[in-house]
Design an enzyme around this catalytic site. Structure first.
Site, PDB file in Angstrom:
ATOM      1  N   ASP A 106      36.721  15.210  -5.361  1.00 46.17           N
ATOM      2  CA  ASP A 106      36.828  15.990  -6.590  1.00 46.17           C
ATOM      3  C   ASP A 106      35.807  15.442  -7.587  1.00 46.17           C
ATOM      4  O   ASP A 106      35.587  14.236  -7.634  1.00 46.17           O
ATOM      5  CB  ASP A 106      38.247  15.813  -7.154  1.00 46.17           C
ATOM      6  CG  ASP A 106      38.717  16.978  -7.993  1.00 46.17           C
ATOM      7  OD1 ASP A 106      38.392  18.117  -7.665  1.00 46.17           O
ATOM      8  OD2 ASP A 106      39.423  16.727  -8.994  1.00 46.17           O
ATOM      9  N   TYR A 108      34.356  13.970 -11.066  1.00 49.81           N
ATOM     10  CA  TYR A 108      34.959  13.218 -12.165  1.00 49.81           C
ATOM     11  C   TYR A 108      35.365  14.192 -13.265  1.00 49.81           C
ATOM     12  O   TYR A 108      34.652  15.150 -13.557  1.00 49.81           O
ATOM     13  CB  TYR A 108      33.968  12.203 -12.732  1.00 49.81           C
ATOM     14  CG  TYR A 108      33.551  11.129 -11.750  1.00 49.81           C
ATOM     15  CD1 TYR A 108      34.486  10.236 -11.223  1.00 49.81           C
ATOM     16  CD2 TYR A 108      32.224  10.982 -11.366  1.00 49.81           C
ATOM     17  CE1 TYR A 108      34.115   9.245 -10.336  1.00 49.81           C
ATOM     18  CE2 TYR A 108      31.832   9.991 -10.483  1.00 49.81           C
ATOM     19  CZ  TYR A 108      32.786   9.125  -9.961  1.00 49.81           C
ATOM     20  OH  TYR A 108      32.401   8.148  -9.081  1.00 49.81           O
ATOM     21  N   PHE A 119      30.508  10.621  -6.180  1.00 48.55           N
ATOM     22  CA  PHE A 119      30.499   9.206  -6.557  1.00 48.55           C
ATOM     23  C   PHE A 119      29.498   8.874  -7.667  1.00 48.55           C
ATOM     24  O   PHE A 119      29.589   7.832  -8.292  1.00 48.55           O
ATOM     25  CB  PHE A 119      30.246   8.285  -5.352  1.00 48.55           C
ATOM     26  CG  PHE A 119      31.338   8.288  -4.331  1.00 48.55           C
ATOM     27  CD1 PHE A 119      32.558   7.678  -4.605  1.00 48.55           C
ATOM     28  CD2 PHE A 119      31.176   8.917  -3.111  1.00 48.55           C
ATOM     29  CE1 PHE A 119      33.586   7.681  -3.672  1.00 48.55           C
ATOM     30  CE2 PHE A 119      32.188   8.932  -2.165  1.00 48.55           C
ATOM     31  CZ  PHE A 119      33.404   8.309  -2.449  1.00 48.55           C
ATOM     32  N   HIS A 228      38.646   4.215   1.656  1.00 54.52           N
ATOM     33  CA  HIS A 228      38.000   4.700   0.440  1.00 54.52           C
ATOM     34  C   HIS A 228      37.565   3.506  -0.411  1.00 54.52           C
ATOM     35  O   HIS A 228      38.252   2.477  -0.445  1.00 54.52           O
ATOM     36  CB  HIS A 228      38.978   5.582  -0.351  1.00 54.52           C
ATOM     37  CG  HIS A 228      38.321   6.400  -1.408  1.00 54.52           C
ATOM     38  ND1 HIS A 228      37.993   5.899  -2.640  1.00 54.52           N
ATOM     39  CD2 HIS A 228      37.909   7.698  -1.401  1.00 54.52           C
ATOM     40  CE1 HIS A 228      37.419   6.849  -3.365  1.00 54.52           C
ATOM     41  NE2 HIS A 228      37.351   7.948  -2.634  1.00 54.52           N
TER      42      HIS A 228
END
Length: 262
Positions: A106, A108, A119, A228
């Site tokens: 998703d 930010y 990222f 993760h």
């Protein structure tokens, strides 16, 4: 500063027109006839990606998806990333130049963070915790210094496709656009890469990214999995050495390694 009602109305109208223009530049409005036809949505995207994904742009789900995003932006709801950056990953990493795929989930949802690359955050924005852990692994794996910023455009420009499964989000509301059709689209993106390219390296970090493994033909591509990079993984991400392994696989194919330094 004092504003009259007329000035305020003019300011609101200008803001609305500005938002509408941003959306129009990358997700043009459909006419009634286009909405009812099989004509694809005219998405402004790198030519190779556009050609590969045209079958998706003519699907009803994609038309409903773009309409939903347009509706929210047009009504004044803050949506991230900015409209002109929704397809930034596709424009920074051309289809035929893609060598490595990193999957996020998703965008930010804080102000000025999302810019269409998973990222990554623009320069000047503090690196989020997950990216800090990515940089720690890079340091351990390749001895690279920890960067002061977390803008990953340098990776994208070398062929690292930084794809979020969901390409937009409502401000302050994580996963708010996870059910409007983006995952149908990005699943198709992954399948298209798998079918039309060979020798790609997919880095699947975390259970969500791993759930996309079935979309990839492992007989044609390389798949590496890890926890993760979030701090919630309690350090399980560390030690995977994906960056050095990726470069070794690229060199085995006669391709230039990625310069992971930021």
């Amino acid at each position: 500063m004092y504003y009259s009602k007329d000035n305020k109305a003019q300011e609101q109208e200008a803001d609305f027109l500005n938002k509408a223009a941003q959306v129009e530049a990358f997700m043009p409005r459909l006419t009634a006839a286009e909405a009812e036809s099989r004509r694809p949505v005219d998405v402004r995207m790198e030519a190779g990606w556009k050609a590969a994904l045209t079958p998706e742009f003519e699907q009803d789900y994609f038309k409903h998806l773009t309409k939903a995003v347009r509706r929210e932006i047009g009504s004044g709801i803050a949506v991230y990333p900015p409209a002109k950056l929704i397809f930034n990953a596709f424009n920074k990493t051309p289809f035929d130049k893609t060598k490595v795929v990193i999957l996020g989930q998703d965008p930010y949802h804080g102000p000025q963070q999302a810019h269409g690359l998973c990222f990554s955050v623009p320069q000047g924005v503090p690196p989020p915790p997950s990216v800090q852990n990515i940089f720690k692994e890079l340091h351990t794996d390749l001895g690279l210094p920890i960067p002061r910023h977390a803008c990953l455009e340098h990776w994208a420009e070398q062929g690292v496709f930084l794809l979020n499964a969901v390409l937009t989000v409502r401000a302050g509301a994580p996963a708010s656009h996870s059910q409007i059709g983006w995952q149908t689209f990005t699943d198709a993106v992954i399948r298209t890469l798998s079918e039309q390219r060979t020798g790609l390296i997919f880095l699947l970090w975390g259970n969500f990214a791993r759930s996309k493994k079935s979309l990839i033909d492992a007989t044609k591509h390389h798949i590496m999995e890890a926890a993760h990079p979030s701090p919630l993984s309690r350090g399980a991400f560390f030690g995977n050495r994906h960056f050095s392994q990726t470069n070794a696989l690229l060199q085995q194919q006669g391709l230039a390694p990625i310069d992971w330094a930021i």
